[in-house]
Design an enzyme around this catalytic site. Structure first.
Site, PDB file in Angstrom:
ATOM      1  N   TYR A 141     -10.571  39.680  53.045  1.00 49.73           N
ATOM      2  CA  TYR A 141     -11.280  40.105  51.840  1.00 49.73           C
ATOM      3  C   TYR A 141     -10.293  40.858  50.967  1.00 49.73           C
ATOM      4  O   TYR A 141      -9.595  41.755  51.451  1.00 49.73           O
ATOM      5  CB  TYR A 141     -12.457  41.011  52.221  1.00 49.73           C
ATOM      6  CG  TYR A 141     -13.223  41.579  51.049  1.00 49.73           C
ATOM      7  CD1 TYR A 141     -13.975  40.746  50.218  1.00 49.73           C
ATOM      8  CD2 TYR A 141     -13.217  42.948  50.783  1.00 49.73           C
ATOM      9  CE1 TYR A 141     -14.688  41.272  49.133  1.00 49.73           C
ATOM     10  CE2 TYR A 141     -13.933  43.479  49.713  1.00 49.73           C
ATOM     11  CZ  TYR A 141     -14.666  42.636  48.894  1.00 49.73           C
ATOM     12  OH  TYR A 141     -15.371  43.156  47.832  1.00 49.73           O
ATOM     13  N   ASP A 234      -1.834  42.790  51.390  1.00 46.80           N
ATOM     14  CA  ASP A 234      -2.959  43.598  50.947  1.00 46.80           C
ATOM     15  C   ASP A 234      -3.163  44.696  51.988  1.00 46.80           C
ATOM     16  O   ASP A 234      -3.764  44.480  53.037  1.00 46.80           O
ATOM     17  CB  ASP A 234      -4.217  42.725  50.792  1.00 46.80           C
ATOM     18  CG  ASP A 234      -5.408  43.544  50.304  1.00 46.80           C
ATOM     19  OD1 ASP A 234      -5.272  44.779  50.197  1.00 46.80           O
ATOM     20  OD2 ASP A 234      -6.475  42.942  50.052  1.00 46.80           O
ATOM     21  N   LYS A 262      -8.241  52.767  48.936  1.00 48.80           N
ATOM     22  CA  LYS A 262      -8.839  53.634  49.957  1.00 48.80           C
ATOM     23  C   LYS A 262      -8.071  54.942  50.170  1.00 48.80           C
ATOM     24  O   LYS A 262      -8.241  55.875  49.397  1.00 48.80           O
ATOM     25  CB  LYS A 262      -9.003  52.854  51.264  1.00 48.80           C
ATOM     26  CG  LYS A 262      -9.905  51.605  51.058  1.00 48.80           C
ATOM     27  CD  LYS A 262     -10.420  51.003  52.328  1.00 48.80           C
ATOM     28  CE  LYS A 262     -11.085  49.660  52.111  1.00 48.80           C
ATOM     29  NZ  LYS A 262     -12.513  49.666  51.952  1.00 48.80           N
TER      30      LYS A 262
HETATM   31  N1  PLP Z   1      -8.563  44.568  49.967  1.00 47.05           N
HETATM   32  C1  PLP Z   1      -9.011  44.887  51.183  1.00 47.05           C
HETATM   33  C2  PLP Z   1      -8.204  44.532  52.380  1.00 47.05           C
HETATM   34  C3  PLP Z   1     -10.224  45.559  51.332  1.00 47.05           C
HETATM   35  O1  PLP Z   1     -10.674  45.855  52.548  1.00 47.05           O
HETATM   36  C4  PLP Z   1     -10.957  45.897  50.166  1.00 47.05           C
HETATM   37  C5  PLP Z   1     -12.243  46.603  50.280  1.00 47.05           C
HETATM   38  O2  PLP Z   1     -12.782  46.833  51.312  1.00 47.05           O
HETATM   39  C6  PLP Z   1     -10.440  45.552  48.923  1.00 47.05           C
HETATM   40  C7  PLP Z   1      -9.244  44.893  48.850  1.00 47.05           C
HETATM   41  C8  PLP Z   1     -11.181  45.899  47.671  1.00 47.05           C
HETATM   42  O3  PLP Z   1     -11.138  47.279  47.464  1.00 47.05           O
HETATM   43  P1  PLP Z   1     -12.261  48.008  46.579  1.00 47.05           P
HETATM   44  O4  PLP Z   1     -13.527  47.956  47.366  1.00 47.05           O
HETATM   45  O5  PLP Z   1     -11.709  49.394  46.386  1.00 47.05           O
HETATM   46  O6  PLP Z   1     -12.353  47.276  45.303  1.00 47.05           O
END
Ligand code: PLP
Length: 419
Positions: A141, A234, A262
């Site tokens: 994700y 990511d 985060k």
């Molecule tokens: N990338 C990863 C690996 C994530 O786990 C998340 C959210 O959980 C995101 C991107 C997206 O982040 P946000 O919820 O701050 O938009």
């Protein structure tokens, strides 16, 4: 008002009563509790109940809630004004600290969420290479930007299809199973000259925790080098969690671009993307790739993030990892004693105990897990004061504020779960 009445009211004002789908607890056949406050390893609901937290706002609060240094830094920053929309020293201070901890990020851009970070990194990789396609892994994700909503994990895995995302937008998204290097090779053999980047969670956290197989990340690095594509890690979850320098430090593989979120916000809305200077200089106003943000580099978030990173540099990651392993293995042993087939994936302060007949190395296996067993486990743990992620395909996180007593209480609660 109690949680039940608040939830009834919330549903009249927000779809599902929530501002992010998993919070509605539908996957565990329950209704959410409403949180009043949080401190250290605990959250408290409006019904006066205390919970040992293992969600921590889905990862950011690795120091525990209301860490004194982070709160003080945020309060001091607020007293100087909550947003300027103009450069401020806090942006430099946080960027320098990130660069110190993650040296592959020569240059970076602050944004306000992980979604913005990944979306911008993808645009940059496309702008830099002049190519359209990219490789993404099934069950990873990367936030909710359209191009990533093809076989995404986390909450996106719970909605049937993704109405609102035109096929034309995801036609350039090439999919592969996590840990399947051969599938990625095939994509490159077929359309290597059109692939701008590979984006990957270097340890996946959105189909539950899934670790990269030996050689997987190196294989992705080699393919990107061979075909002139950009490797994006990511690290929105893994950044500052797997090690002070994230998954790239832990696994010893250096990406071209990294996305963060985060933890770098210390609980405030922050994301960040960055990497090689040569690539980052394609961003406007130096280069032509556009991205902007009204609240980007927000001074309060910068101050909270900086205080968090400084605290993390004096924190004992190895000790927390050892204690987390003991807790996770304890939970697994208890479930096995109850006759449940469970498999554990764990690294650093993150773990997922899957109610599964097989080990879990990708989304196919994660998807076969027993959702009903997890729902039963979740409901009974909650009733005993343990707050777990309301879906079996998420990570449990520990934090530096958890005590041995918190873990013992958690194990005791698990012993009482009845299936
Ligand atoms: N990338 C990863 C690996 C994530 O786990 C998340 C959210 O959980 C995101 C991107 C997206 O982040 P946000 O919820 O701050 O938009």
């Amino acid at each position: 008002m109690d949680s039940k009445s608040l939830y009834a009211k919330a549903q009249t004002l927000m779809p599902g009563g929530v501002n992010s789908p998993l919070r509605a607890c539908r996957y565990v056949n329950a209704e959410p509790v409403f949180i009043e406050n949080a401190k250290g390893a605990y959250i408290y609901d409006v019904d006066g109940r205390q919970y040992v937290d293992y969600v921590f706002s889905w990862g950011p609060q690795i120091l525990g809630h209301q860490d004194a240094a982070v709160s003080e830094a945020a309060h001091k920053a607020i007293d100087l004004g909550s947003s300027y929309g103009a450069p401020c020293y806090g942006e430099i201070a946080l960027a320098e600290e990130i660069n110190k901890m993650i040296p592959s990020m020569d240059m970076m851009r602050m944004v306000s969420s992980g979604t913005e970070a990944t979306m911008s990194a993808l645009r940059l990789a496309r702008g830099y290479t002049g190519r359209k396609k990219f490789v993404k892994f099934i069950g990873n994700y990367h936030g909710h930007a359209d191009a990533f909503l093809a076989a995404a994990g986390s909450a996106a895995a719970t909605v049937p299809g993704t109405p609102g995302v035109p096929e034309e937008v995801t036609q350039h998204t090439l999919l592969a199973q996590y840990n399947d290097l051969e599938a990625v090779k095939t994509h490159f053999e077929e359309s290597g000259d059109d692939i701008a980047c590979i984006i990957v969670e270097p340890a996946a956290g959105n189909m539950g925790l899934v670790l990269p197989a030996e050689g997987f990340l190196q294989g992705l690095r080699d393919l990107c080098d061979k075909y002139g594509a950009v490797l994006i890690f990511d690290e929105v979850i893994t950044g500052f969690r797997l090690a002070p320098g994230g998954a790239q430090e832990r696994f010893g593989i250096t990406p071209d671009l990294t996305t963060l979120g985060k933890i770098i916000g210390g609980g405030f809305p922050v994301g960040c993307y960055g990497g090689k200077r040569e690539i980052m200089e394609h961003m406007a106003p130096v280069g032509g790739v556009f991205q902007a943000g009204t609240l980007s580099g927000n001074p309060v978030a910068m101050a909270a993030g900086l205080a968090t990173l400084k605290r993390l540099q004096e924190s004992d990651y190895a000790a927390l990892e050892a204690r987390t392993k003991e807790l996770a293995e304890g939970l697994t042993a208890i479930m096995k004693e109850k006759g449940k087939s469970v498999f554990l994936n764990q690294i650093a302060s993150a773990f997922t105990m899957y109610f599964s007949e097989t080990p879990v190395t990708n989304m196919i296996e994660s998807g076969k897990c027993d959702a009903d067993a997890y729902a039963t486990y979740w409901q009974q743990m909650l009733a005993q004061g343990v707050y777990l992620a309301p879906a079996g395909f998420e990570c449990a996180f520990t934090c530096f504020a958890h005590t041995d007593e918190d873990f013992e209480k958690t194990l005791e609660a698990a012993r009482k779960v009845q299936f």
